[in-house]
Scaffold this motif. Structure first.
Motif, PDB file in Angstrom:
ATOM      1  N   GLU A 107       0.833  -1.194   0.000  1.00 15.02           N
ATOM      2  CA  GLU A 107       0.000   0.000   0.000  1.00 15.02           C
ATOM      3  C   GLU A 107       0.873   1.250   0.000  1.00 15.02           C
ATOM      4  O   GLU A 107       2.001   1.257   0.476  1.00 15.02           O
ATOM      5  N   SER A 108       0.337   2.338  -0.534  1.00 12.65           N
ATOM      6  CA  SER A 108       1.033   3.614  -0.429  1.00 12.65           C
ATOM      7  C   SER A 108       0.889   4.116   1.004  1.00 12.65           C
ATOM      8  O   SER A 108       0.008   3.669   1.745  1.00 12.65           O
ATOM      9  N   PRO A 109       1.757   5.031   1.448  1.00 13.33           N
ATOM     10  CA  PRO A 109       1.619   5.590   2.796  1.00 13.33           C
ATOM     11  C   PRO A 109       0.233   6.188   3.041  1.00 13.33           C
ATOM     12  O   PRO A 109      -0.285   6.100   4.155  1.00 13.33           O
ATOM     13  N   LEU A 110      -0.356   6.791   2.009  1.00 16.18           N
ATOM     14  CA  LEU A 110      -1.684   7.380   2.173  1.00 16.18           C
ATOM     15  C   LEU A 110      -2.742   6.312   2.416  1.00 16.18           C
ATOM     16  O   LEU A 110      -3.602   6.449   3.295  1.00 16.18           O
ATOM     17  N   GLU A 111      -2.695   5.246   1.637  1.00 16.11           N
ATOM     18  CA  GLU A 111      -3.671   4.165   1.814  1.00 16.11           C
ATOM     19  C   GLU A 111      -3.491   3.488   3.167  1.00 16.11           C
ATOM     20  O   GLU A 111      -4.469   3.129   3.831  1.00 16.11           O
ATOM     21  N   ALA A 112      -2.232   3.316   3.587  1.00 15.85           N
ATOM     22  CA  ALA A 112      -1.966   2.703   4.887  1.00 15.85           C
ATOM     23  C   ALA A 112      -2.471   3.592   6.012  1.00 15.85           C
ATOM     24  O   ALA A 112      -3.048   3.113   6.992  1.00 15.85           O
ATOM     25  N   ALA A 113      -2.257   4.910   5.874  1.00 12.27           N
ATOM     26  CA  ALA A 113      -2.737   5.846   6.898  1.00 12.27           C
ATOM     27  C   ALA A 113      -4.257   5.839   6.969  1.00 12.27           C
ATOM     28  O   ALA A 113      -4.844   5.885   8.056  1.00 12.27           O
ATOM     29  N   ALA A 114      -4.912   5.764   5.810  1.00 14.76           N
ATOM     30  CA  ALA A 114      -6.378   5.728   5.784  1.00 14.76           C
ATOM     31  C   ALA A 114      -6.902   4.472   6.462  1.00 14.76           C
ATOM     32  O   ALA A 114      -7.869   4.521   7.227  1.00 14.76           O
ATOM     33  N   ALA A 115      -6.257   3.328   6.195  1.00 17.00           N
ATOM     34  CA  ALA A 115      -6.688   2.068   6.807  1.00 17.00           C
ATOM     35  C   ALA A 115      -6.497   2.098   8.313  1.00 17.00           C
ATOM     36  O   ALA A 115      -7.365   1.654   9.080  1.00 17.00           O
ATOM     37  N   ARG A 116      -5.367   2.622   8.775  1.00 17.39           N
ATOM     38  CA  ARG A 116      -5.099   2.692  10.209  1.00 17.39           C
ATOM     39  C   ARG A 116      -6.062   3.646  10.892  1.00 17.39           C
ATOM     40  O   ARG A 116      -6.566   3.377  11.988  1.00 17.39           O
ATOM     41  N   LEU A 117      -6.348   4.777  10.259  1.00 15.43           N
ATOM     42  CA  LEU A 117      -7.273   5.758  10.830  1.00 15.43           C
ATOM     43  C   LEU A 117      -8.664   5.157  10.985  1.00 15.43           C
ATOM     44  O   LEU A 117      -9.333   5.341  12.011  1.00 15.43           O
ATOM     45  N   ALA A 118      -9.112   4.404   9.976  1.00  9.23           N
ATOM     46  CA  ALA A 118     -10.425   3.761  10.053  1.00  9.23           C
ATOM     47  C   ALA A 118     -10.450   2.721  11.168  1.00  9.23           C
ATOM     48  O   ALA A 118     -11.432   2.608  11.912  1.00  9.23           O
ATOM     49  N   GLY A 119      -9.356   1.971  11.298  1.00 13.63           N
ATOM     50  CA  GLY A 119      -9.310   0.937  12.318  1.00 13.63           C
ATOM     51  C   GLY A 119      -9.306   1.488  13.730  1.00 13.63           C
ATOM     52  O   GLY A 119     -10.017   0.993  14.609  1.00 13.63           O
ATOM     53  N   LEU A 120      -8.528   2.535  13.963  1.00 17.42           N
ATOM     54  CA  LEU A 120      -8.420   3.098  15.309  1.00 17.42           C
ATOM     55  C   LEU A 120      -9.702   3.789  15.747  1.00 17.42           C
ATOM     56  O   LEU A 120     -10.062   3.772  16.925  1.00 17.42           O
ATOM     57  N   THR A 121     -10.393   4.434  14.814  1.00 15.45           N
ATOM     58  CA  THR A 121     -11.594   5.191  15.171  1.00 15.45           C
ATOM     59  C   THR A 121     -12.875   4.396  14.976  1.00 15.45           C
ATOM     60  O   THR A 121     -13.944   4.845  15.385  1.00 15.45           O
ATOM     61  N   GLN A 122     -12.774   3.223  14.328  1.00 15.40           N
ATOM     62  CA  GLN A 122     -13.954   2.412  14.010  1.00 15.40           C
ATOM     63  C   GLN A 122     -14.983   3.231  13.222  1.00 15.40           C
ATOM     64  O   GLN A 122     -16.191   3.131  13.449  1.00 15.40           O
ATOM     65  N   SER A 123     -14.474   4.072  12.335  1.00 12.29           N
ATOM     66  CA  SER A 123     -15.307   4.901  11.467  1.00 12.29           C
ATOM     67  C   SER A 123     -14.730   4.843  10.057  1.00 12.29           C
ATOM     68  O   SER A 123     -13.682   4.250   9.832  1.00 12.29           O
ATOM     69  N   ALA A 124     -15.404   5.456   9.125  1.00 14.40           N
ATOM     70  CA  ALA A 124     -14.857   5.574   7.774  1.00 14.40           C
ATOM     71  C   ALA A 124     -13.827   6.696   7.764  1.00 14.40           C
ATOM     72  O   ALA A 124     -14.022   7.740   8.391  1.00 14.40           O
ATOM     73  N   SER A 125     -12.717   6.462   7.076  1.00 13.95           N
ATOM     74  CA  SER A 125     -11.680   7.489   6.961  1.00 13.95           C
ATOM     75  C   SER A 125     -11.661   8.047   5.547  1.00 13.95           C
ATOM     76  O   SER A 125     -12.004   7.351   4.585  1.00 13.95           O
ATOM     77  N   LEU A 126     -11.267   9.297   5.444  1.00 13.37           N
ATOM     78  CA  LEU A 126     -11.205   9.996   4.161  1.00 13.37           C
ATOM     79  C   LEU A 126      -9.842  10.660   4.025  1.00 13.37           C
ATOM     80  O   LEU A 126      -9.351  11.277   4.977  1.00 13.37           O
ATOM     81  N   ILE A 127      -9.239  10.537   2.856  1.00 16.94           N
ATOM     82  CA  ILE A 127      -8.021  11.284   2.567  1.00 16.94           C
ATOM     83  C   ILE A 127      -8.167  11.903   1.189  1.00 16.94           C
ATOM     84  O   ILE A 127      -8.491  11.214   0.216  1.00 16.94           O
ATOM     85  N   VAL A 128      -7.976  13.207   1.119  1.00 23.92           N
ATOM     86  CA  VAL A 128      -7.936  13.910  -0.158  1.00 23.92           C
ATOM     87  C   VAL A 128      -6.496  14.296  -0.420  1.00 23.92           C
ATOM     88  O   VAL A 128      -5.839  14.896   0.434  1.00 23.92           O
ATOM     89  N   THR A 129      -5.991  13.906  -1.578  1.00 24.49           N
ATOM     90  CA  THR A 129      -4.607  14.197  -1.918  1.00 24.49           C
ATOM     91  C   THR A 129      -4.532  14.800  -3.305  1.00 24.49           C
ATOM     92  O   THR A 129      -5.378  14.535  -4.160  1.00 24.49           O
ATOM     93  N   GLN A 130      -3.535  15.623  -3.504  1.00 24.43           N
ATOM     94  CA  GLN A 130      -3.349  16.244  -4.801  1.00 24.43           C
ATOM     95  C   GLN A 130      -2.717  15.245  -5.766  1.00 24.43           C
ATOM     96  O   GLN A 130      -1.926  14.401  -5.391  1.00 24.43           O
ATOM     97  N   LYS A 131      -3.094  15.363  -7.015  1.00 24.51           N
ATOM     98  CA  LYS A 131      -2.534  14.490  -8.048  1.00 24.51           C
ATOM     99  C   LYS A 131      -1.282  15.132  -8.640  1.00 24.51           C
ATOM    100  O   LYS A 131      -0.187  14.959  -8.144  1.00 24.51           O
TER     101      LYS A 131
END
Length: 341
Positions: A107-131
């Motif tokens: 996974e990219s660092p962004l995808e890994a951070a999103a997965a960890r954020l969702a797991g820790l908060t037990q909620s859906a996580s969102l990341i907006v990144t520039q292309k």
């Protein structure tokens, strides 16, 4: 907040305890429950009178005539801004967030951070990144067919993006290599947004020392890539939202529908770039999620130059555990910013 000035200390404490109880249980809170709290130490009748006053002020509402009270969106805003006691992250939570910086995963660092954020908060996580405006590590052109070429872009944050662009039919393989070498020399560690105008100026004034076909490939490729929508949305943990479905399946259905409107979600989150630190959007305060009664907690993350390059956050019901989620979002943004340096 001025409303706080209109509430005496006892009423403020009753209100704070009521909101904390609601956030913990998700249920309306009655006067008897609060009167049994040793730190309030007043009768149920007194609590009822205070709750009636807070209801008249628009801070509480009763879902049913005989039920207890729930905080309104205004009440939650008052609580978050003026009464909430933000908790500290546990050492385990800090290690879990920091582990993403060291994880060796596909996974990219962004995808890994999103997965960890969702797991820790037990909620859906969102990341907006520039292309195209994120710093690039490498760019390469590959022919895919008549009149088409694939642009492979590897970003400093580990993301890999492929874009198909128009290319001259008679383009030789050497031109693809030359175009990649030319852009790599100018883009490595920098964003296309930073260098686009200078690259196009160099091409137009024939200072690029490229042949005509290669110059055309570079010019058209840069124009195509930079002209696209510059933001992308990563969503993880939708399944956590379904855990709420047993209580309010219609609200969750509307929220999942809202998350499919990627452009609207991106607009909401990119608005959080202004200012510093964590921002909390509660229920009706944001147009997109008002009908589903959802709250969004966001924080910006930055590149090595302290420039904001994206937003991460958590979305869930308005009874999110704000005191716990706010520091998790804040620290995840801090760790992700360190990773991108």
């Amino acid at each position: 907040m001025s409303v706080l000035n209109d509430i005496d200390a006892r009423s403020r404490e009753i209100f704070r305890r009521l909101v904390e109880t609601y956030l913990a249980t998700g249920e309306p809170v009655g006067s008897r429950v609060l009167s049994h709290n040793s730190e309030i130490a007043v009768s149920a009748a007194t609590v009822r009178n205070v709750m009636a006053d807070l209801t008249d002020m628009g801070l509480l509402h009763a879902p049913h005539i005989s039920a207890g009270r729930l905080p309104t969106d205004l009440g939650l805003r008052l609580f978050v801004d003026g009464l909430m006691q933000v908790g500290d992250l546990t050492p385990e939570e800090r290690r879990a967030i920091e582990s993403e910086a060291r994880a060796d995963t596909p996974e990219s660092p962004l995808e890994a951070a999103a997965a960890r954020l969702a797991g820790l908060t037990q909620s859906a996580s969102l990341i907006v990144t520039q292309k195209a405006d994120a710093p690039l590590r490498q760019i390469e052109f590959v022919r895919t067919g008549p009149g088409k070429a694939l642009v492979v872009m590897v970003f400093e944050d580990g993301r890999v993006e492929n874009r198909v662009i128009n290319a001259p039919d008679d383009l030789p393989a050497s031109a693809l290599v030359a175009a990649g070498n030319y852009l790599n020399a100018r883009l490595r560690g920098r964003s296309l947004g930073e260098t686009r105008s200078s690259i196009l100026s160099e091409i137009e004034s024939n200072r690029a020392e490229l042949d005509q076909l290669t110059s055309r490939l570079v010019r058209d490729g840069v124009a195509d890539i930079a002209g696209e929508d510059n933001w992308q949305l990563i969503v993880r943990g939708r399944g956590h939202l379904l855990d709420e479905a047993a209580q309010d399946i219609e609200r969750v259905r509307m929220l999942l529908d809202d998350l499919e409107k990627k452009r609207d979600v991106i607009e909401l989150l990119t608005a959080a770039r202004d200012g510093e630190g964590v921002k909390v959007f509660i229920g009706s305060e944001n147009r997109l999620f008002s009908l589903s009664g959802s709250s969004v907690i966001t924080a910006p993350y930055r590149d090595e130059n302290r420039k904001i390059v994206g937003i991460l956050g958590v979305i869930g019901p308005t009874r999110l555990n704000y005191a716990r989620v706010v520091p998790i979002v804040d620290y995840t943004a801090e760790v992700l910013s360190r990773m991108l340096k």
